[in-house]
Every structure is written in structure tokens, then in C-alpha cells.
Motif scaffolding. Structure first.
Motif, mmCIF file in Angstrom:
data_model
loop_
_atom_site.group_PDB
_atom_site.id
_atom_site.type_symbol
_atom_site.label_atom_id
_atom_site.label_comp_id
_atom_site.label_asym_id
_atom_site.label_seq_id
_atom_site.Cartn_x
_atom_site.Cartn_y
_atom_site.Cartn_z
ATOM 1 N N CYS A 23 0.827 -1.215 0.000
ATOM 2 C CA CYS A 23 0.000 0.000 0.000
ATOM 3 C C CYS A 23 0.857 1.259 0.000
ATOM 4 C CB CYS A 23 -0.954 -0.004 1.186
ATOM 5 S SG CYS A 23 -0.191 0.331 2.763
ATOM 6 N N ASP A 24 0.203 2.354 -0.323
ATOM 7 C CA ASP A 24 0.788 3.695 -0.232
ATOM 8 C C ASP A 24 0.095 4.427 0.907
ATOM 9 O OD1 ASP A 24 2.565 3.529 -2.367
ATOM 10 O OD2 ASP A 24 1.082 4.246 -3.820
ATOM 11 N N ILE A 25 0.876 5.121 1.724
ATOM 12 C CA ILE A 25 0.339 5.983 2.773
ATOM 13 C C ILE A 25 0.752 7.402 2.413
ATOM 14 C CG2 ILE A 25 0.349 6.555 5.224
ATOM 15 C CD1 ILE A 25 1.223 3.651 5.755
ATOM 16 N N GLU A 26 -0.200 8.310 2.429
ATOM 17 C CA GLU A 26 0.081 9.698 2.087
ATOM 18 C C GLU A 26 -0.406 10.615 3.197
ATOM 19 O OE1 GLU A 26 -1.994 10.260 -1.581
ATOM 20 O OE2 GLU A 26 -0.496 9.195 -2.746
ATOM 21 N N LEU A 27 0.401 11.614 3.510
ATOM 22 C CA LEU A 27 0.013 12.679 4.422
ATOM 23 C C LEU A 27 -0.191 13.925 3.582
ATOM 24 C CD1 LEU A 27 -0.316 14.212 7.122
ATOM 25 C CD2 LEU A 27 2.178 14.429 7.172
ATOM 26 N N TRP A 28 -1.426 14.413 3.553
ATOM 27 C CA TRP A 28 -1.769 15.627 2.810
ATOM 28 C C TRP A 28 -1.845 16.775 3.804
ATOM 29 C CZ3 TRP A 28 -2.693 15.751 -2.513
ATOM 30 C CH2 TRP A 28 -2.687 14.503 -3.140
ATOM 31 N N GLN A 29 -0.969 17.757 3.653
ATOM 32 C CA GLN A 29 -0.978 18.902 4.557
ATOM 33 C C GLN A 29 -0.378 20.116 3.870
ATOM 34 O OE1 GLN A 29 3.054 17.830 7.008
ATOM 35 N NE2 GLN A 29 1.466 18.787 8.137
ATOM 36 N N GLY A 30 -0.568 21.234 4.489
ATOM 37 C CA GLY A 30 0.026 22.459 3.988
ATOM 38 C C GLY A 30 -0.902 23.239 3.091
ATOM 39 N N PRO A 31 -0.484 24.454 2.758
ATOM 40 C CA PRO A 31 -1.343 25.323 1.949
ATOM 41 C C PRO A 31 -1.552 24.815 0.526
ATOM 42 C CG PRO A 31 0.816 26.323 2.280
ATOM 43 C CD PRO A 31 0.772 25.080 3.126
ATOM 44 N N ASP A 32 -0.579 24.094 -0.015
ATOM 45 C CA ASP A 32 -0.740 23.599 -1.376
ATOM 46 C C ASP A 32 -1.072 22.112 -1.425
ATOM 47 O OD1 ASP A 32 1.683 22.755 -0.447
ATOM 48 O OD2 ASP A 32 2.817 23.327 -2.233
ATOM 49 N N ASN A 33 -1.327 21.507 -0.256
ATOM 50 C CA ASN A 33 -1.724 20.093 -0.155
ATOM 51 C C ASN A 33 -0.765 19.158 -0.874
ATOM 52 O OD1 ASN A 33 -3.751 19.469 1.579
ATOM 53 N ND2 ASN A 33 -5.388 19.666 0.099
ATOM 54 N N THR A 34 0.526 19.385 -0.724
ATOM 55 C CA THR A 34 1.532 18.505 -1.313
ATOM 56 C C THR A 34 1.629 17.254 -0.454
ATOM 57 O OG1 THR A 34 2.763 20.405 -2.109
ATOM 58 C CG2 THR A 34 3.941 18.315 -2.019
ATOM 59 N N PRO A 35 1.453 16.060 -1.040
ATOM 60 C CA PRO A 35 1.476 14.847 -0.221
ATOM 61 C C PRO A 35 2.896 14.399 0.129
ATOM 62 C CG PRO A 35 1.075 14.262 -2.487
ATOM 63 C CD PRO A 35 1.116 15.764 -2.432
ATOM 64 N N HIS A 36 3.045 13.893 1.345
ATOM 65 C CA HIS A 36 4.251 13.193 1.780
ATOM 66 C C HIS A 36 3.907 11.719 1.648
ATOM 67 C CE1 HIS A 36 5.998 16.837 3.614
ATOM 68 N NE2 HIS A 36 4.730 17.137 3.798
ATOM 69 N N LYS A 37 4.722 10.948 0.924
ATOM 70 C CA LYS A 37 4.337 9.583 0.591
ATOM 71 C C LYS A 37 5.243 8.552 1.260
ATOM 72 C CE LYS A 37 2.561 10.927 -3.898
ATOM 73 N NZ LYS A 37 2.553 10.674 -5.330
ATOM 74 N N MET A 38 4.633 7.398 1.574
ATOM 75 C CA MET A 38 5.347 6.268 2.126
ATOM 76 C C MET A 38 4.818 5.014 1.447
ATOM 77 S SD MET A 38 5.346 4.851 6.075
ATOM 78 C CE MET A 38 5.369 6.504 6.691
ATOM 79 N N ARG A 39 5.708 4.176 0.951
ATOM 80 C CA ARG A 39 5.312 2.918 0.318
ATOM 81 C C ARG A 39 5.601 1.796 1.303
ATOM 82 N NH1 ARG A 39 5.541 0.359 -4.982
ATOM 83 N NH2 ARG A 39 4.527 -1.641 -4.616
#
Length: 134
Positions: A23-39
């Protein structure tokens, strides 16, 4: 989604019924909603469950868990606010004895066959993190 700004971190728990976990885990945060991703890939999600604490500072955040495995390989996922009742406190306790591993370097940690589980804690000083754990 965790709209409560008081939630500084969340715990992600993943498992399967003995099948591969992919699976992929994503953290969506910040003003531009740039995801931080983890595989995440685990060969046997019942024998080796996955647990992580992800920091979610500064306001509303969203955690996305996407099963990218085949249809025959479902997974169970729990995302909950970290209540300070275990994993995050343990991480804080051992993070003072960490060592720096520079980019491109390989570091191995042997352990005996009698060990049931290990915890791998990855932390940066704010720079992007790209690591592979095998």
C-alpha cells in the motif's frame, strides 16, 4: 481527515490475514496540499503487521491509505490520533541514542533469531527522507 490542530501525530496500523500487504500511505498537509508519501510492502501482513507514527503538525491534515495490491489481497487499516500511550512515547525515549546515516550509505543491524520484533525509527532534521528498509 484530522481537522483538530491539537493532534500532533497519528498512528497508522496495517495488517492482512496472512497475505501480502502492499500500500501507499500519504500525508496531505500544507497550503498547497503537497502529499508526503510512504510505500509499504510486507510479505505476510498477519505475521509482520505494520505500525507507524506520522507527525501531523500545524492544522488540518489528511492521511490516505491506498491498497495497491491485487484484488485478492485486502488489508485492514486503522488510523487514529496518537494518544501518547505507547509507540510515540517509545520513539521519543530511544531517539536520543540514534545515529546519523548519510545519503547513499548502508547500515545493517544484526539481531538474534530469538528476537520477536524490532522497531525502526527514521527521523530527519526537516529535510526529505528517502529510505528502504529490508
Amino acid at each position: 481527515s484530522f481537522a483538530n490542530p491539537a493532534i500532533d501525530s497519528v498512528q497508522v496500523l496495517l495488517k492482512t490475514e496472512g497475505r501480502p500487504l502492499d500500500c501507499d500511505i500519504e500525508l496531505w498537509q500544507g497550503p498547497d496540499n503537497t502529499p508526503h508519501k510512504m510505500r509499504v510492502y510486507v510479505e505476510d501482513g498477519a505475521l509482520r503487521t505494520f505500525s507507524a507514527v506520522i507527525g501531523t503538525p500545524r492544522g488540518p491534515n489528511t492521511i490516505a491509505v491506498r491498497n495497491i495490491g491485487q484484488l485478492e489481497f485486502p488489508l485492514d487499516a486503522v488510523v487514529r490520533p496518537d494518544r501518547g500511550d505507547g509507540l510515540a512515547q517509545s520513539i521519543a525515549a530511544v531517539s536520543t541514542i540514534s545515529e546519523t546515516i548519510q545519503g547513499g550509505a548502508l547500515r545493517t543491524y544484526p539481531f538474534s533469531a530469538a528476537v520477536d520484533s524490532v522497531a525502526v525509527i527514521l527521523k530527519t532534521d526537516g529535510r526529505p527522507l528517502n529510505a528502504r528498509i529490508e
